[in-house]
Write a protein that holds these residues in place. Structure first.
Motif, PDB file in Angstrom:
ATOM      1  N   UNK A 106       0.907  -0.927   0.144  1.00 30.80           N
ATOM      2  CA  UNK A 106       0.110   0.033   0.121  1.00 30.80           C
ATOM      3  C   UNK A 106       0.887   1.235  -0.064  1.00 30.80           C
ATOM      4  N   UNK A 107       0.358   2.347  -0.570  1.00 32.46           N
ATOM      5  CA  UNK A 107       1.153   3.637  -0.576  1.00 32.46           C
ATOM      6  C   UNK A 107       1.212   4.435   0.888  1.00 32.46           C
ATOM      7  N   UNK A 128      -3.685  21.376  -0.566  1.00 33.85           N
ATOM      8  CA  UNK A 128      -3.889  19.820  -0.358  1.00 33.85           C
ATOM      9  C   UNK A 128      -5.091  19.599  -0.770  1.00 33.85           C
ATOM     10  N   UNK A 129      -6.227  20.299  -0.134  1.00 33.26           N
ATOM     11  CA  UNK A 129      -7.524  20.206  -0.507  1.00 33.26           C
ATOM     12  C   UNK A 129      -7.820  20.139  -2.107  1.00 33.26           C
ATOM     13  N   UNK A 134      -8.729  17.307  -7.404  1.00 28.16           N
ATOM     14  CA  UNK A 134      -8.473  17.359  -8.738  1.00 28.16           C
ATOM     15  C   UNK A 134      -8.304  15.760  -8.990  1.00 28.16           C
ATOM     16  N   UNK A 135      -7.599  15.007  -8.137  1.00 27.82           N
ATOM     17  CA  UNK A 135      -7.640  13.466  -8.292  1.00 27.82           C
ATOM     18  C   UNK A 135      -8.792  12.702  -8.374  1.00 27.82           C
ATOM     19  N   UNK A 136      -9.824  13.188  -7.132  1.00 27.66           N
ATOM     20  CA  UNK A 136     -11.279  12.664  -7.258  1.00 27.66           C
ATOM     21  C   UNK A 136     -12.073  12.937  -8.510  1.00 27.66           C
ATOM     22  N   UNK A 164      -1.723   7.807  -3.269  1.00 27.58           N
ATOM     23  CA  UNK A 164      -0.529   8.506  -2.970  1.00 27.58           C
ATOM     24  C   UNK A 164      -0.588   9.938  -2.806  1.00 27.58           C
ATOM     25  N   UNK A 165      -1.193  10.550  -3.307  1.00 24.67           N
ATOM     26  CA  UNK A 165      -1.285  12.112  -2.859  1.00 24.67           C
ATOM     27  C   UNK A 165      -1.855  12.229  -1.558  1.00 24.67           C
ATOM     28  N   UNK A 166      -2.753  11.422  -1.207  1.00 27.91           N
ATOM     29  CA  UNK A 166      -3.604  11.366   0.006  1.00 27.91           C
ATOM     30  C   UNK A 166      -2.283  10.931   1.232  1.00 27.91           C
ATOM     31  N   UNK A 167      -1.479  10.033   0.791  1.00 22.91           N
ATOM     32  CA  UNK A 167      -0.608   9.682   1.530  1.00 22.91           C
ATOM     33  C   UNK A 167       0.657  10.455   1.739  1.00 22.91           C
TER      34      UNK A 167
END
Length: 292
Positions: A106-107, A128-129, A134-136, A164-167
């Motif tokens: 997992x990332x 970060x928000x 953008x990813x979602x 990975x962005x969330x991580x």
């Protein structure tokens, strides 16, 4: 409610066979009065408005910049109500999908899993928000593009990027907190040393220094030990020895006067303390020091 039922209930774009869905909550009418339990892994990002949720029976109000990650379905997540200006994106997955996605590695760090189980709601910064939105949004777009020849593969890539962005956000936050904690620890240790220098004449107890620093004796002991590999008592004794030896060599005060000045009950206690460090009585130490 499992993913298949949720998709049908809320009319969410999804690939049920894959076990993934992206739900855009952009109206207070999206949520019915009788809110079902979301029995899937849910990552929900707040963009605007307010969303009232129930997590394990406790009601919380979510606002912009709040990211909720309910990995453990035993948390009994329910979405209760929303303000008219609500905008939130919820990424929903089954346990089977995550198992297949993470079968190698997992990332995110293991510490992330422990932390979100304790507190699944985190406030993230504005940049970060925007990154996670953008990813979602990308995931939502590809979910809706059923004519894409590589929809499944692209979805997996986009989901990996999102996770990975969330991580990365979590790791950066964790490192920042760790750095701040280290700064606080260093500051506490330096303040302890200053207190020690000013109070060593009369105060020899760990409790005194801990109370002056507004921490417990256990916490002070842990910070000092981590910083220097010495205990608080050892630091007190070393500073006390330095002050006593200075008075012995640099003044003509009697041992009884030195004992009183440095907080010992009498000369005998001073002598016992001093011999433990030098193997000599204070008087022997003075005589030896003055022969050079």
């Amino acid at each position: 409610m499992q993913l298949k039922e949720l998709v049908a209930f809320y009319h969410i774009p999804a690939i049920v066979e894959e076990g993934i869905a992206l739900w855009r909550i952009d109206s207070d009418k999206c949520l019915p009065r009788e809110a079902p339990v979301l029995e899937v892994h849910t990552m929900l990002l707040m963009m605007s408005g307010e969303l009232t949720v129930s997590i394990h029976g406790q009601q919380k109000v979510l606002r912009r910049g709040m990211l909720i990650d309910v990995m453990d379905v035993r948390f009994s997540l329910r979405l209760l109500s929303a303000s008219p200006d609500i905008l939130a994106l919820a990424f929903l997955t089954t346990g089977e999908f995550l198992d297949n996605l993470f079968k190698y590695k997992p990332p995110f760090r293991e510490s992330y899993v422990y932390k979100i189980k304790e507190n699944p709601i985190n406030l993230i910064d504005e940049p970060e928000t925007a990154r996670l939105y953008r990813c979602m949004d990308d995931i939502e777009q590809i979910l809706g593009n059923t004519s894409h020849h590589f929809q499944g593969d692209v979805l997996h890539c986009r989901i990996w990027i999102f996770l990975m962005e969330a991580s990365d956000i979590f790791i950066c936050k964790e490192e920042k907190e760790h750095a701040q904690l280290n700064t606080r620890k260093t500051d506490l240790f330096h303040r302890f040393l200053m207190l020690l220098a000013h109070n060593i004449h009369k105060e020899h107890s760990v409790q005194f220094y801990a109370s002056q620093l507004c921490v417990t004796t256990q916490y002070l002991g842990r910070i000092v030990k981590e910083s220097t590999n010495k205990t608080v008592t050892q630091w007190i004794d070393v500073e006390l020895y330095r002050e006593v030896s200075r008075l012995i060599l640099e003044t003509d005060k009697t041992m009884q006067d030195i004992a009183e000045e440095t907080g010992f009950s009498d000369q005998a206690v001073l002598t016992k303390f001093f011999k433990r460090y030098t193997g000599m009585t204070p008087l022997q130490y003075r005589n030896k020091g003055r022969t050079y």
